[in-house]
Enzyme design. Structure first.
Site, PDB file in Angstrom:
ATOM      1  N   CYS A   2     -10.146  45.468 -29.278  1.00  0.00           N
ATOM      2  CA  CYS A   2      -9.140  46.413 -29.737  1.00  0.00           C
ATOM      3  C   CYS A   2      -7.861  46.153 -28.947  1.00  0.00           C
ATOM      4  O   CYS A   2      -7.886  45.603 -27.851  1.00  0.00           O
ATOM      5  CB  CYS A   2      -9.512  47.873 -29.537  1.00  0.00           C
ATOM      6  SG  CYS A   2     -11.038  48.354 -30.315  1.00  0.00           S
ATOM      7  N   ARG A  27      -6.931  40.781 -31.322  1.00  0.00           N
ATOM      8  CA  ARG A  27      -7.940  41.498 -30.532  1.00  0.00           C
ATOM      9  C   ARG A  27      -8.886  42.324 -31.394  1.00  0.00           C
ATOM     10  O   ARG A  27      -9.864  42.878 -30.891  1.00  0.00           O
ATOM     11  CB  ARG A  27      -7.260  42.422 -29.522  1.00  0.00           C
ATOM     12  CG  ARG A  27      -6.390  41.689 -28.532  1.00  0.00           C
ATOM     13  CD  ARG A  27      -5.705  42.672 -27.620  1.00  0.00           C
ATOM     14  NE  ARG A  27      -6.644  43.336 -26.755  1.00  0.00           N
ATOM     15  CZ  ARG A  27      -7.023  42.904 -25.570  1.00  0.00           C
ATOM     16  NH1 ARG A  27      -6.525  41.784 -25.098  1.00  0.00           N
ATOM     17  NH2 ARG A  27      -7.888  43.576 -24.845  1.00  0.00           N
ATOM     18  N   TRP A  74     -11.405  46.817 -33.282  1.00  0.00           N
ATOM     19  CA  TRP A  74     -12.577  45.972 -33.490  1.00  0.00           C
ATOM     20  C   TRP A  74     -13.761  46.901 -33.268  1.00  0.00           C
ATOM     21  O   TRP A  74     -14.002  47.355 -32.142  1.00  0.00           O
ATOM     22  CB  TRP A  74     -12.580  44.826 -32.480  1.00  0.00           C
ATOM     23  CG  TRP A  74     -13.675  43.820 -32.702  1.00  0.00           C
ATOM     24  CD1 TRP A  74     -13.652  42.747 -33.550  1.00  0.00           C
ATOM     25  CD2 TRP A  74     -14.946  43.779 -32.044  1.00  0.00           C
ATOM     26  NE1 TRP A  74     -14.841  42.058 -33.462  1.00  0.00           N
ATOM     27  CE2 TRP A  74     -15.640  42.668 -32.553  1.00  0.00           C
ATOM     28  CE3 TRP A  74     -15.568  44.585 -31.095  1.00  0.00           C
ATOM     29  CZ2 TRP A  74     -16.924  42.329 -32.129  1.00  0.00           C
ATOM     30  CZ3 TRP A  74     -16.848  44.250 -30.672  1.00  0.00           C
ATOM     31  CH2 TRP A  74     -17.515  43.127 -31.187  1.00  0.00           C
ATOM     32  N   ASN A  98      -9.141  51.298 -25.798  1.00  0.00           N
ATOM     33  CA  ASN A  98      -9.802  49.999 -25.846  1.00  0.00           C
ATOM     34  C   ASN A  98     -10.871  50.011 -24.778  1.00  0.00           C
ATOM     35  O   ASN A  98     -10.563  50.220 -23.604  1.00  0.00           O
ATOM     36  CB  ASN A  98      -8.784  48.880 -25.570  1.00  0.00           C
ATOM     37  CG  ASN A  98      -9.460  47.548 -25.303  1.00  0.00           C
ATOM     38  OD1 ASN A  98     -10.511  47.266 -25.861  1.00  0.00           O
ATOM     39  ND2 ASN A  98      -8.856  46.742 -24.456  1.00  0.00           N
ATOM     40  N   GLY A  99     -12.133  49.808 -25.202  1.00  0.00           N
ATOM     41  CA  GLY A  99     -13.220  49.797 -24.221  1.00  0.00           C
ATOM     42  C   GLY A  99     -14.431  50.498 -24.803  1.00  0.00           C
ATOM     43  O   GLY A  99     -14.526  50.708 -26.009  1.00  0.00           O
ATOM     44  N   GLU A 483     -18.844  22.398 -28.439  1.00  0.00           N
ATOM     45  CA  GLU A 483     -17.560  23.023 -28.754  1.00  0.00           C
ATOM     46  C   GLU A 483     -17.184  22.774 -30.224  1.00  0.00           C
ATOM     47  O   GLU A 483     -16.687  23.673 -30.904  1.00  0.00           O
ATOM     48  CB  GLU A 483     -16.483  22.486 -27.796  1.00  0.00           C
ATOM     49  CG  GLU A 483     -15.079  22.980 -28.036  1.00  0.00           C
ATOM     50  CD  GLU A 483     -14.913  24.490 -27.979  1.00  0.00           C
ATOM     51  OE1 GLU A 483     -15.861  25.196 -27.615  1.00  0.00           O
ATOM     52  OE2 GLU A 483     -13.831  24.965 -28.351  1.00  0.00           O
ATOM     53  N   LYS A 487     -16.524  25.784 -32.875  1.00  0.00           N
ATOM     54  CA  LYS A 487     -15.265  25.899 -33.629  1.00  0.00           C
ATOM     55  C   LYS A 487     -15.553  26.023 -35.118  1.00  0.00           C
ATOM     56  O   LYS A 487     -14.978  26.865 -35.797  1.00  0.00           O
ATOM     57  CB  LYS A 487     -14.350  24.675 -33.408  1.00  0.00           C
ATOM     58  CG  LYS A 487     -13.668  24.567 -32.076  1.00  0.00           C
ATOM     59  CD  LYS A 487     -12.476  25.481 -31.898  1.00  0.00           C
ATOM     60  CE  LYS A 487     -12.862  26.780 -31.287  1.00  0.00           C
ATOM     61  NZ  LYS A 487     -13.046  26.910 -29.887  1.00  0.00           N
ATOM     62  N   GLU A 490     -17.144  29.471 -36.004  1.00  0.00           N
ATOM     63  CA  GLU A 490     -16.353  30.696 -35.894  1.00  0.00           C
ATOM     64  C   GLU A 490     -15.265  30.817 -36.943  1.00  0.00           C
ATOM     65  O   GLU A 490     -14.963  31.923 -37.371  1.00  0.00           O
ATOM     66  CB  GLU A 490     -15.836  30.958 -34.472  1.00  0.00           C
ATOM     67  CG  GLU A 490     -14.901  29.979 -33.888  1.00  0.00           C
ATOM     68  CD  GLU A 490     -14.471  30.361 -32.462  1.00  0.00           C
ATOM     69  OE1 GLU A 490     -14.571  31.522 -32.048  1.00  0.00           O
ATOM     70  OE2 GLU A 490     -14.003  29.463 -31.745  1.00  0.00           O
ATOM     71  N   HIS A 506     -36.408  15.963 -30.777  1.00  0.00           N
ATOM     72  CA  HIS A 506     -37.331  17.012 -30.332  1.00  0.00           C
ATOM     73  C   HIS A 506     -37.275  18.241 -31.233  1.00  0.00           C
ATOM     74  O   HIS A 506     -37.710  19.323 -30.832  1.00  0.00           O
ATOM     75  CB  HIS A 506     -37.022  17.403 -28.884  1.00  0.00           C
ATOM     76  CG  HIS A 506     -37.203  16.268 -27.925  1.00  0.00           C
ATOM     77  ND1 HIS A 506     -38.435  15.739 -27.620  1.00  0.00           N
ATOM     78  CD2 HIS A 506     -36.305  15.519 -27.245  1.00  0.00           C
ATOM     79  CE1 HIS A 506     -38.286  14.725 -26.772  1.00  0.00           C
ATOM     80  NE2 HIS A 506     -36.994  14.567 -26.535  1.00  0.00           N
ATOM     81  N   LYS A 605     -10.208  38.044 -29.996  1.00  0.00           N
ATOM     82  CA  LYS A 605      -9.764  37.044 -29.023  1.00  0.00           C
ATOM     83  C   LYS A 605     -10.284  37.355 -27.618  1.00  0.00           C
ATOM     84  O   LYS A 605     -10.741  36.467 -26.908  1.00  0.00           O
ATOM     85  CB  LYS A 605      -8.231  37.003 -29.028  1.00  0.00           C
ATOM     86  CG  LYS A 605      -7.635  35.961 -28.097  1.00  0.00           C
ATOM     87  CD  LYS A 605      -7.766  34.581 -28.688  1.00  0.00           C
ATOM     88  CE  LYS A 605      -7.214  33.513 -27.760  1.00  0.00           C
ATOM     89  NZ  LYS A 605      -7.773  32.206 -28.142  1.00  0.00           N
TER      90      LYS A 605
HETATM   91  C1  AGP Z   1     -13.280  30.605 -28.492  1.00  0.00           C
HETATM   92  O1  AGP Z   1     -12.953  29.912 -29.643  1.00  0.00           O
HETATM   93  C2  AGP Z   1     -13.956  31.857 -28.731  1.00  0.00           C
HETATM   94  N1  AGP Z   1     -13.179  32.706 -29.543  1.00  0.00           N
HETATM   95  C3  AGP Z   1     -14.668  32.527 -27.583  1.00  0.00           C
HETATM   96  O2  AGP Z   1     -15.886  31.862 -27.450  1.00  0.00           O
HETATM   97  C4  AGP Z   1     -13.993  32.584 -26.199  1.00  0.00           C
HETATM   98  O3  AGP Z   1     -13.907  31.302 -25.655  1.00  0.00           O
HETATM   99  C5  AGP Z   1     -14.809  33.502 -25.274  1.00  0.00           C
HETATM  100  O4  AGP Z   1     -14.787  34.799 -25.806  1.00  0.00           O
HETATM  101  C6  AGP Z   1     -14.316  33.495 -23.849  1.00  0.00           C
HETATM  102  O5  AGP Z   1     -13.008  33.976 -23.761  1.00  0.00           O
HETATM  103  P1  AGP Z   1     -12.163  33.806 -22.428  1.00  0.00           P
HETATM  104  O6  AGP Z   1     -11.927  32.362 -22.228  1.00  0.00           O
HETATM  105  O7  AGP Z   1     -10.903  34.578 -22.681  1.00  0.00           O
HETATM  106  O8  AGP Z   1     -12.974  34.398 -21.318  1.00  0.00           O
END
Ligand code: AGP
Length: 610
Positions: A2, A27, A74, A98-99, A483, A487, A490, A506, A605
């Site tokens: 949020c 966010r 969120w 937020n929290g 990674e 990507k 997501e 395996h 984010k």
């Molecule tokens: C990255 O593409 C993601 N959205 C997510 O995994 C992110 O890397 C993770 O939430 C960690 O965030 P930070 O680097 O701000 O701690």
């Protein structure tokens, strides 16, 4: 997650709040709302869905007034709906939050038992009722907020309005981020820096258990307990234009293309090319510390965790120091053995991810030294750390992290070189070769960005309908495979798995057939021959192979159905060049499918919930 914002000044608050929320939409984006002091009362506007719905409602209904708060959500407690959208109101009180309030069930029952009727499923509404109950008891807004928060356990950044005090916003924070922006005419607050950049560069970072009263001519800061504090604003060097799309279709694509610049900024002033060394006082360790480190523990989440996996290889290879990586959420959840002699490196783009923050805090409390690698200056993890080694990638707005990932790799490699030199495990020639190579990485990436984008956008026509994709790599290419899969998952919602190529036989090999593309990372390194064999095993199951190969490697290219060429580098530098096509691949598939690239569903984010 949020995002919250607040404004107290002399201009119309609603457009400013909306503009700031737009910069925080990464966010959370399932509903949004505003509350503004207007003609002696607080007026509220809330809509479900993205901010444009709030914008349309605002254009229709208007919300006059120059003091207000806003929120982009969120969902954690209660599904996305108008009643669950913030601000939450109780009598003359409006709150954005937020929290997570951990004891919300208990507080809800108490409030309901005393006759309060709740109108939402959220934990935040409880806070507004608690503040209201205190104000009915005769307290002013500040005292009511203090007394209410004393009853609350959990994480919060809140901004509060009271109809009885129309010239101010009261804010408070614990474990969720909150920054105050100041100018001569107005005072602002927001969950993150980019929200305020068009208005000011002068910012004050609030610490946990602090409260501030924002008024048009300034702010006053105190502890939640009431002790007055004084803190001067810091000047933030990011410019508003850095948080704009600059002609790119999406922030993610812009940020992929910004990587050469982000890396140059991150490396600037830190590479001593003459002596083949890394210059950094920021890491807060002296030569003795470097020699006496018993073990390095790398903590992070998501993409940052993948950077730490590469960091571990470098630390062990170059500095010969035992290194482990752990997902911060798991490290927290068990009784991890950590203490004096351990160096904990917490890696986080935002510097606010709650799991990383809490894991790092626990390690520090047990005696480990804590080094933060973060991109957001003054964020929570660097504030808590013994030292901070920042990446200088600039604001990253796309939810999928790209430029901050390669900048994190740069810092982890620089740190490993620095440590290797001090521990005598890296000789002068090796160090010089790495430093020289690292200095050239921005150019190597730059040269291949456009050709790779062209090749990949053609290629995805054939592959974008795949339901499953496998990414394989060995050594430093293994974390890059992870990674690449993350990507793709997501932003395109395609099921993807990253595997150490040696693990394929395996289990995952059972998934393979002609409908499963396999992306094989095969730079010319010590693993090349074995990866090539794994490729053949996949090919024998009719899988289509997309090779990420070194430019001119005809042998590898003959084995692949499609190829993206990357620059030839020192083996230790290969992650910088192999990961970029994977970012572009995910981007092109998502764009081809028409998903919301910058704000993928269900994600945010900065993850400030556990
Ligand atoms: C990255 O593409 C993601 N959205 C997510 O995994 C992110 O890397 C993770 O939430 C960690 O965030 P930070 O680097 O701000 O701690």
């Amino acid at each position: 997650m949020c995002g919250i914002v607040g404004y107290v000044g002399h201009e119309a608050a609603a457009p400013i709040l909306l503009d700031s929320l737009r910069r925080l939409e990464y966010r959370g984006y399932d509903s949004a709302g505003l509350a503004v002091h207007s003609q002696g009362r607080i007026q509220i506007l809330r809509t479900v869905g993205k901010l444009r719905n709030l914008e349309n409602a605002l254009a229709e209904k208007g919300l006059p007034g120059s003091v207000g708060i806003g929120h982009t959500r969120w969902a954690t407690h209660g599904r996305p709906s108008e009643v669950n959208a913030h601000p939450h109101v109780a009598g003359p009180i409006a709150v954005v939050h937020n929290g997570i309030i951990e004891n919300h069930l208990q507080l809800r029952s108490q409030l309901e038992a005393s006759g309060v009727t709740m109108s939402s499923d959220t934990d935040t509404e409880i806070v507004s009722h608690l503040i209201h109950r205190e104000s009915v008891g005769g307290h002013d807004l500040v005292t009511s907020v203090r007394k209410a928060l004393a009853q609350v356990h959990g994480a919060y950044a809140i901004a509060v309005l009271s109809a009885a005090e129309p010239d101010r916003v009261v804010v408070a924070k614990k474990a969720s981020p909150l920054v105050i922006g100041v100018t001569r005419q107005a005072t602002y607050c927001a969950s993150d820096i980019p929200a305020l950049l068009p208005y000011t560069n002068e910012m004050v970072f609030m610490e946990d258990e602090e409260l501030a009263v924002l008024e048009a001519d300034g702010f006053s800061l105190s502890t939640l307990g009431g002790a007055a504090l004084s803190r001067r604003p810091r000047r933030i060097s990011w410019s508003p234009i850095m948080a704009e799309k600059a002609g790119f279709k999406h922030f993610m694509l812009k940020e992929i293309f910004e990587q050469p610049r982000a890396l140059e900024d991150t490396l600037r002033g830190r590479l001593d090319r003459e002596n083949g060394d890394v210059l950094t006082a920021e890491i807060g360790l002296n030569e003795d510390d470097a020699r006496n480190i018993r073990r390095v523990i790398l903590l992070a989440c998501g993409t940052s965790h993948h950077a730490t996996l590469a960091g571990r290889y470098w630390l062990e290879d170059l500095a010969k120091v035992p290194a482990i990586t752990e997902l911060a959420s798991e490290f927290r959840g068990r009784d991890a053995i950590v203490g004096e002699g351990d160096l904990v490196i917490a890696v986080s783009q935002s510097g606010e991810t709650i799991d990383t923050l809490m894991a790092a805090k626990a390690a520090k409390e047990r005696g480990a030294k804590l080094l933060a690698i973060a991109n957001v200056n003054g964020s929570a993890i660097p504030r808590m750390a013994d030292a901070s080694f920042y990446t200088h990638a600039g604001p990253e707005i796309g939810v999928a992290s790209t430029k901050c990932f390669t900048a994190q790799l740069a810092n982890l490699l620089m740190f490993s070189i620095w440590l290797g030199k001090r521990r005598g495990t890296l000789d002068a020639a090796q160090a010089r070769e790495l430093v020289e190579g690292l200095a050239r990485v921005p150019n190597l990436i730059e040269e291949r960005l456009k050709p790779s984008l062209d090749a990949i956008s053609e290629m995805v026509r054939e592959f974008s309908d795949a339901r499953d994709v496998l990414f394989l790599g060995r050594g430093l290419s293994y974390p890059m495979a992870l990674e690449g899969a993350l990507k793709l998952k997501e932003i395109s919602y395609v099921h993807a798995e990253g595997y150490a190529a040696g693990e394929m036989k395996h289990g995952p090999i059972a998934l393979l057939d002609a409908r499963v593309p396999v992306v094989v990372l095969m730079p010319r390194d010590r693993h090349y021959e074995r990866v090539s064999s794994n490729l053949q095993e996949a090919k024998a199951r009719e899988a289509k192979i997309i090779g990420i190969t070194t430019a001119g490697d005809a042998e590898a290219q003959a084995l692949c159905d499609a190829v993206v060429e990357v620059a030839s580098t020192h083996e230790a530098l290969s992650p910088f060049v192999t990961v970029v096509p994977l970012q572009l691949y995910a981007y092109c598939v998502a764009d081809h499918k028409g998903t919301d690239v910058d704000q993928p569903r269900n994600l945010a984010k900065t993850v400030t919930v556990e």
